[in-house]
Each structure stands twice: as C-alpha cells, then as structure tokens.
Design a protein around this motif. Structure first.
Motif, PDB file in Angstrom:
ATOM      1  N   UNK A  95      -3.885  -3.512  -4.248  1.00 14.22           N
ATOM      2  CA  UNK A  95      -2.540  -3.150  -4.725  1.00 14.22           C
ATOM      3  C   UNK A  95      -1.818  -2.303  -3.696  1.00 14.22           C
ATOM      4  N   UNK A  96      -2.471  -1.241  -3.224  1.00  8.52           N
ATOM      5  CA  UNK A  96      -1.818  -0.334  -2.280  1.00  8.52           C
ATOM      6  C   UNK A  96      -1.567  -1.022  -0.940  1.00  8.52           C
ATOM      7  N   UNK A  97      -2.511  -1.866  -0.525  1.00  8.24           N
ATOM      8  CA  UNK A  97      -2.316  -2.565   0.746  1.00  8.24           C
ATOM      9  C   UNK A  97      -1.148  -3.520   0.701  1.00  8.24           C
ATOM     10  N   UNK A  98      -1.038  -4.277  -0.387  1.00  6.41           N
ATOM     11  CA  UNK A  98       0.076  -5.230  -0.504  1.00  6.41           C
ATOM     12  C   UNK A  98       1.411  -4.487  -0.570  1.00  6.41           C
ATOM     13  N   UNK A  99       1.455  -3.400  -1.327  1.00 10.32           N
ATOM     14  CA  UNK A  99       2.695  -2.612  -1.416  1.00 10.32           C
ATOM     15  C   UNK A  99       3.071  -2.046  -0.055  1.00 10.32           C
ATOM     16  N   UNK A 100       2.081  -1.543   0.699  1.00 13.04           N
ATOM     17  CA  UNK A 100       2.379  -0.978   2.023  1.00 13.04           C
ATOM     18  C   UNK A 100       2.882  -2.056   2.976  1.00 13.04           C
ATOM     19  N   UNK A 101       2.192  -3.193   3.014  1.00 12.20           N
ATOM     20  CA  UNK A 101       2.601  -4.263   3.937  1.00 12.20           C
ATOM     21  C   UNK A 101       3.988  -4.769   3.581  1.00 12.20           C
ATOM     22  N   UNK A 102       4.246  -4.932   2.296  1.00 15.37           N
ATOM     23  CA  UNK A 102       5.577  -5.388   1.889  1.00 15.37           C
ATOM     24  C   UNK A 102       6.639  -4.381   2.304  1.00 15.37           C
ATOM     25  N   UNK A 103       6.382  -3.113   2.059  1.00 13.41           N
ATOM     26  CA  UNK A 103       7.362  -2.100   2.434  1.00 13.41           C
ATOM     27  C   UNK A 103       7.579  -2.029   3.928  1.00 13.41           C
ATOM     28  N   UNK A 104       6.480  -2.124   4.701  1.00 13.45           N
ATOM     29  CA  UNK A 104       6.595  -2.006   6.153  1.00 13.45           C
ATOM     30  C   UNK A 104       7.307  -3.192   6.772  1.00 13.45           C
ATOM     31  N   UNK A 105       7.213  -4.352   6.139  1.00 20.18           N
ATOM     32  CA  UNK A 105       7.792  -5.558   6.740  1.00 20.18           C
ATOM     33  C   UNK A 105       9.104  -6.002   6.108  1.00 20.18           C
ATOM     34  N   UNK A 106       9.344  -5.629   4.855  1.00 22.57           N
ATOM     35  CA  UNK A 106      10.501  -6.150   4.151  1.00 22.57           C
ATOM     36  C   UNK A 106      11.535  -5.100   3.768  1.00 22.57           C
ATOM     37  N   UNK A 140       9.117   4.259   4.818  1.00 22.25           N
ATOM     38  CA  UNK A 140       8.534   5.135   5.839  1.00 22.25           C
ATOM     39  C   UNK A 140       7.079   4.754   6.103  1.00 22.25           C
ATOM     40  N   UNK A 141       6.765   4.505   7.363  1.00 14.88           N
ATOM     41  CA  UNK A 141       5.384   4.241   7.773  1.00 14.88           C
ATOM     42  C   UNK A 141       4.832   5.381   8.618  1.00 14.88           C
ATOM     43  N   UNK A 160       8.577   1.892  -4.155  1.00 13.93           N
ATOM     44  CA  UNK A 160       7.280   1.228  -4.050  1.00 13.93           C
ATOM     45  C   UNK A 160       6.152   2.144  -4.519  1.00 13.93           C
ATOM     46  N   UNK A 161       6.283   3.433  -4.279  1.00 15.46           N
ATOM     47  CA  UNK A 161       5.291   4.385  -4.772  1.00 15.46           C
ATOM     48  C   UNK A 161       5.222   4.331  -6.305  1.00 15.46           C
TER      49      UNK A 161
END
Length: 818
Positions: free
Chosen positions: A324-335, A340-341, A407-408
């Motif tokens: 869950x956290x990985x998908x949310x992070x990748x989506x946020x970082x790319x889309x 914030x990364x 996203x958080x």
C-alpha cells in the motif's frame, strides 16, 4: 572490512535508501500495530468445564446456536400434523368376499341337494352340511361363532342373510375405524388424512377426531343399526349381524413413515440459527462453568480465527502495508507534481503515521473496558471513531503540502481500517475526517486556528458517524435492541471528540517538528514580525540594508505567488538574507549615507573579503538565533557563487605584469540555489540593487535591466541546480518589472513658491524658518555638505546609470533569456 562497512553505511544514508527504510519501518510498525495479539485458545472446550481464563471476541464472528436451532426445528416438527391413511376400498373388498362365500356355499348346497334327491333322499346329510359350512367359513375368512354359523346353515345361506350382511358391513365401514385410540394424537388437533381409492389418493385434513372409532365401537354401531332397522326374520337378522360384526376391520391407520418424512423436511427447512457477535464482547469469564451456548461461541470464534500463527499474520500484514505505502509513494512521485520526495519529509510522514496508528491502537485496547465501565448501551466500536487520523493529516499538511497530505490520508486510513476489524466504512470515515482536517488546517495563519480546524473536523466527523449508523441499519448490521437507541449517540460523541483531539495533537506535534528543523507557516509568520531582534539590529546598524531587505521581501513575494512557490518563506528569507551586513555595515554602499568609503583604503582582495564576509556572518548569526534551515539556506544561496565583478575588474587593472588574479577569491562561497525560493532571492537581489541606479526607471528600462541580470545569472550557471523553468523565469521577469516599476516610478516635480518681488503675495509666512540646509545648532560642527566636501575623494559617488553597484555589478548581457 572497515571500508565495506563504510560503503554500506553510505548507501543506507543516501536519499533513496533513507526513503525506502522509512517506508519499510512504517509498514512494519503498521503491521505490528494492526495485528491482534490476543490469540484464541486452540483446545477443545466441553460443556460443564470450568474456564481457566477470560476470553473475549477478538473479531466479529457468527456461530451456530445449536440450542436455538434445535428448538426451532422441534417447533417446526411439532407444527407438522400426523399423517393417517384411510382405506376407502376396505368395505367393498369385504363385501365382495362375503358375497362370493355365500354364492359358493349356496352352489355347493344345491349340488349336494340334487345328488341327494337323485338317491332318494329329501335333504343333504349333516356331514355334507358341515363340509359346506367349513368351506364357507374358509372362503369368508371371518371368525363367526358356531351358533351364528348354525343359523346361516339353517337358513341355507339365504340371499336375504347375504344382503343384510353386505348392508351392515357398508354401514360399519362408512366411518374411520382405528385399531386403538392410543394411535391418535393425545391432544385434540387436526390430522392429515390420505384417502386411498382404487387408483388414486386424495389428501385432506380431519379436524374432528370424534369421527374416528374403534372396531368394537363399529360393531356396536352395526348391532344398533340392525335393531333400529328391525323387520324381517330375527334369525336371519341375527345371522347377518354376526357376519357384519365379524367383518369389521380398521380402515384408518397411522402412517409413521410419511409423518417422519414430512417432519424431517420441515426440520431441514428451518436451517441453523446463526448469532452475530460483535468484536470485544466477553464470551467467558475465568471460573465460569461453560454452558452449551458458551461452548458454541468459543467454537465459532476458533473457526473464524483459524489460520496461520501470529508470525504468519504479521508477515502477511507487513507485505500488505508495504504494498500500500509503496504504491502510494510511487504514484505520488510520478503522477503528482508537488508530492514531496524529500528524505526528511518521508521520514516525518512515517513518524506521524506510526504515532497516529499507535494512538488508535491504544483506543482499541481500552475500548472494551471503557464500554463495560460506562455501559448505557455503549459498544466498544464507538471509541474507534475517536482515532486521531485527522490530526496526522493536519500535521503533514502543515509540514509539507496539500498534495502529499492527500496521499498520506488514503494510506493511513487504510491501515487504520484494517486495525478496526477490517471495516471498510471506518476506513472511509477516517479518510473523510483526514481530508477535512487537512483542508481546515491551512485556513488559519495563527496557531489558535488549529483549534477551530479541530472543531470543524469534529462537526464533520459527527455527521459522518451518524450517516454510517444509518447505512449499517439499511445493511442489516444494526446494533442489538439494547443499544440501538444509544449507540449512535456514543458514536457521534466520540467522533466529535476525535476532531477536537486531533487539533490538540497538532498543537503539540508541530512545535516539536519545528525544533527538528521543519518550517511551518506559523513559524514563518512569527519570524515575519519586524520586531525580531536580528531585524531590529539590522534596522539600527544598517538602515539601508534593512530597507533593501524589506523591498526585496515584497519583490520576491509577488514573484513567488506568480510561479506557485512559497511566498511567505521567500519573504521571511529576504528579511534575513543580509543580516550579516549588520556587523560591518560601513562596507556596503546603501549604509554609507554619503560618508567616506572604506573601500578606497583597501586593496580589491580586501574589499572582496569584506563583502564576502556578510554571507558567512549572516549564517553564523542565523544559527545563533536558531533560524530555520530554509532561511539559513536563503542567506547562503542569495548570491550563489556569483562574481564580485567590480573589485575583480579593479584587481585586474591594478595587477602587476605577470601577476595572476584568482577569480575564486572574488566569488561568493555559495552554494548555488537549489530551490525556487532561493533562486527568486538571487535574482531579486541583483535586480533590486541594479534598478536603483537607473536614471530613467521606465517600464522599458526596468525590464531591460531585469532581463540582463536574469540572463547573467543563467549564463553564469547560478540556476543550474534550481528547479525554475524557462516559463517561470519569464513570469519572474514580468513580476519584477511590475513591482519595481511601482517602487521606482516617476514623481511630479513640484514648482517653487513665488516671492513677493514677482508681484505675487506669498502663500506662506516669509519669516525666517529652520531648514535642513542649515547647520543644526544643537549638534554643532560642520554641516552635512561641509562633511561631504571635507571627505573629498573618500565619498562614494553614485554609480552611473546602467552601471552595477560595487556589491553586485553586472555586465552587458543578451536581451533575451537563453
């Protein structure tokens, strides 16, 4: 070995590794908080056993209440009436056999009579009659008394006896005859009757069991009927009655097989009775003697929680949370553009998420004891609405930005829903609450506004909790009748308190994160107060620099709003960017006020070092007063690594033949800007200083100057690490031009006052007045003009139009941005 460990440590502390470790720590922590450590005993329980421990429902489940099930099945069986068969063909069969026996007997008697007459006898012998009677009884298959048989024989099987016997048999079997009344139901209730005909069957119901009689009652009915009928020969009548009474047979019998089959069908149609048990309900108390119901509940709980051990559950939850956290992070970082990364932001979100889940877990643990203590229809699940998920979202919104907080919210709401008995409605509630809190947290510029945000969140939470109760009613998950009236009130109350608690949590956490270096709008607003000790010191010791900083703040704030950067951060950074000049204000032209220029007595290298020192001094002063890191970065980056051209060129001019002038000695230490806010400050510092030298500050001249200075910064590599785009640079140029034009606009030249000699009456009193052109009698000493004349060549002349100041000179650059 040491080198390998060092390389491993470097990799772990690198940016991507830190983010991965933070997310992994959040996943592991979430799993450890979500998992239920109260394991259900795996052994078999027996009725009558004494419980050795307390057992509560660790999850909601359903179990088969066998006592209720058997009771409902028993009632269903009892409701099925017994089935009886009624043989409607029995009378006809008996009549046929009686008629056949009489006919055979008469035929045999006639034949024997003819034979006797042929031999000269008038009648058959007694032996022959006895033989015929024996055959008659054999064909009749009835037990008839000898005297009755004698009457029939004496009547020579008279057809009249036959006719009466057949009539009496019909009368006897026209009603239900049962072998024994004990075969009838004990209570007076209808029975089901299957009427058996020759080729078919008919079913009906018999409500009056008085219509059923025993064989003896049927025989008595035949005798009574014969008496009432009367007439005819008494001997013939008595013989017919004897035959009919002997022919009485039961035609009504209990069909046990069909009755049991129908009762089994009714029992199976009832199914099993399942009882729903809410999470947290106490099933067994230590010392209880287990009843059948308690054993059924324990077995149902064991069946529900059957599966892998605790380690397997934890590993599965870790994998799920990491996904869950990985998908949310990748989506946020790319889309999501503004997600914030940054390592620090990801680590802060992981910490906030774990804290929120820890508090939620605590509420889950105390929910059952609290519900038992308060009573009054409160369910343990009511306390779950108080989980401060909104508080975590508000903190992330304040520390980072809205996109990251969104996203958080989704990620942490999912984990919290898993913790609370995997309830989807609660996950939706937490997500809604978090979004409302994050949106409300940014509406106020004061810390007390957080309490108002918490109040608003609590009100929305209360409405959402009430709607969830309504949805549960329509879905068939309503609470028990005992708590149906009060549980929604508890849910609403705790949901409202959850919003208020979230606001209070933010007031505690935000200052703690500010101590760790995070910059919030509340901190920036406090620093924007011009009464800050550093700003007051700058205003008193370097008023020119102070004025320059205030103008830069307005200039950068407008530009930041134009490109979507943080206007408050850049304005505060501008206020403090030149605080280092307060230590040696005389080395900067804006503070010299026409006095002697100390640079005239210094070598170019010494002058450059004096100018360079204000950056280092400013960072030291900022650290002393604990200014936030972004503000300190603005102090360090507002010149980047740009060249002090004025003194560099002056050093080249004064250099002896063969002397090498190191350009690095005339460059600021940097670093170059790596944020939009720092990039805006670098450009604004150049433009504000240079535009003061314009003799004709028209819009065209200001734009030309701004474009040249921006081009200079770009070609010099000062924006190499800055995320500013070309489009944003054009917007910055437009914003700078508009703001500077408002600051340095043309002013009207006011005419002088005509004197009396011009023939006009003066409009003011012509008596002597004190002017600033005269010497101040209170101070004594030379006038300001005398001081300037005495200083001579030491006074700093204003730069020529278009020329750069000693601090920030500029060269001729292309008109267009590269």
């Amino acid at each position: 070995m040491a080198g390998s460990l060092q390389r491993l440590a470097d990799r772990l502390t690198s940016g991507p590794a830190r983010r991965v470790l933070a997310l992994l720590a959040l996943a592991v922590g979430s799993a450890l908080l979500v998992v239920d450590y109260v394991r259900v005993p795996s052994r078999e329980f027996q009725v009558g056993e004494v419980a050795d421990r307390d057992v509560r429902a660790t999850t909601a489940f359903s179990y088969v209440d066998w006592a209720s099930t058997l009771e409902s099945q028993r009632k269903a069986e009892a409701a099925v009436p017994p089935v009886y068969d009624f043989d409607a063909t029995l009378a006809a069969r008996l009549q046929g056999r009686i008629g056949l026996a009489f006919e055979q007997a008469r035929r045999a008697w006639g034949e024997r009579l003819l034979a006797a007459k042929a031999t000269g006898r008038a009648d058959v012998t007694e032996e022959e009659l006895s033989a015929i009677a024996h055959d008659f009884l054999k064909a009749l298959e009835l037990g008839i008394a000898p005297e009755d048989v004698a009457r029939i024989v004496a009547a020579r099987w008279d057809p009249q006896v036959e006719a009466l016997a057949l009539e009496y048999v019909g009368v006897a079997h026209q009603r239900y005859i049962i072998a024994d009344r004990s075969l009838l139901p004990a209570e007076a209730r209808p029975v089901h009757v299957v009427r058996i005909l020759h080729d078919t069957q008919e079913e009906g119901s018999l409500e009056d069991l008085g219509q059923v009689r025993t064989p003896e009652e049927a025989r008595q009915a035949v005798s009574l009927y014969a008496l009432e009928r009367g007439g005819g020969d008494e001997a013939i009548s008595r013989a017919a009655v004897a035959v009919a009474r002997a022919a009485v047979r039961p035609n009504f019998s209990y069909n046990q097989l069909l009755t049991e089959e129908r009762r089994r069908q009714a029992r199976d149609a009832q199914g099993v009775q399942e009882v729903y048990v809410q999470q947290g309900k106490s099933l067994v108390r230590e010392g209880d003697v287990l009843t059948r119901e308690q054993v059924d509940m324990l077995r149902g709980l064991q069946a529900t929680r059957a599966g892998p051990g605790l380690l397997g559950v934890v590993l599965a939850l870790v994998a799920l949370c990491a996904l869950i956290y990985g998908v949310v992070y990748v989506y946020g970082a790319t889309q999501v553009a503004r997600f914030s990364t940054k390592d620090r932001d990801i680590e802060a979100m992981a910490l906030v998420g774990l804290l929120v889940l820890l508090l939620s877990r605590g509420l889950d643990l105390v929910s059952e004891p609290l519900a038992a203590t308060l009573g009054m229809g409160m369910a343990p699940s009511s306390l779950w609405y108080m989980a401060p998920i909104a508080g975590g979202a508000m903190v992330v919104r304040i520390l980072v930005n809205a996109e990251t907080a969104l996203l958080f919210c989704l990620a942490i709401a999912s984990a919290a829903g898993m913790m609370m008995d995997q309830q989807v409605l609660l996950s939706a509630f937490y997500a809604l609450s978090a979004l409302v809190g994050a949106a409300a947290a940014v509406q106020s510029t004061e810390r007390v506004g957080i309490l108002r945000a918490g109040l608003l969140t609590g009100l929305v939470n209360a409405g959402a909790a009430l709607l969830i109760n309504l949805v549960q009613v329509h879905l068939g998950h309503a609470p028990s009748a005992v708590s149906a009236a009060t549980q929604p009130l508890w849910d609403v109350a705790f949901a409202f308190l959850g919003g208020l608690a979230s606001g209070g949590m933010v007031l505690v956490l935000v200052p703690a994160f500010e101590l760790l270096g995070f910059v919030t709008d509340y901190k920036l607003i406090e620093l924007a107060n011009l009464n800050h000790p550093l700003l007051r010191q700058l205003m008193l010791r370097a008023p020119g620099t102070y004025h320059h900083s205030v103008i830069m703040g307005s200039l950068c704030e407008q530009a930041a709003e134009a490109i979507g950067a943080n206007p408050l951060l850049v304005r505060v950074s501008c206020y403090f960017h030149d605080i280092g000049k307060a230590l040696q204000p005389q080395y900067f032209i804006e503070n010299q006020r026409g006095g002697p220029n100390p640079h005239d007595r210094l070598l170019p290298r010494q002058s450059a070092r004096a100018l360079l020192a204000h950056v280092v001094d400013g960072q030291a002063m900022a650290a002393q007063y604990k200014l936030p890191p972004p503000v300190v970065d603005g102090i360090a980056m507002h010149h980047g690594t740009s060249l002090i051209k004025y003194f560099y060129v002056k050093a080249l001019d004064r250099a002896a033949p063969g002397e090498v002038i190191d350009e690095r000695e005339f460059r600021y230490p940097g670093p170059i800007p790596d944020t939009k806010e720092a990039g805006i400050m670098l450009l604004a510092d150049r433009c504000e200083a240079a535009c003061r030298t314009l003799k004709e500050p028209t819009a065209q001249n200001i734009r030309a100057m701004v474009q040249k200075l921006v081009n200079d910064a770009v070609t010099d590599g000062q924006l190499e690490h800055c995320p500013l785009t070309v489009q944003e640079l054009y917007r910055i140029v437009d914003s700078f031009t508009e703001t500077l034009l408002g600051i340095y606009h043309h002013r009207i030249e006011y005419p002088g006052i005509p004197s009396a000699k011009d023939g006009l009456r003066p409009m003011v009193d012509a008596s002597p007045i004190i002017t600033l052109d005269l010497q101040n009698p209170l101070r004594g000493g030379p006038s300001y003009e005398d001081h300037v004349e005495d200083s001579g060549e030491h006074a700093t002349a204003p730069p020529a139009p278009g020329a750069a100041s000693p601090e920030d000179p500029s060269a001729e650059l292309p008109e267009k941005l590269p």
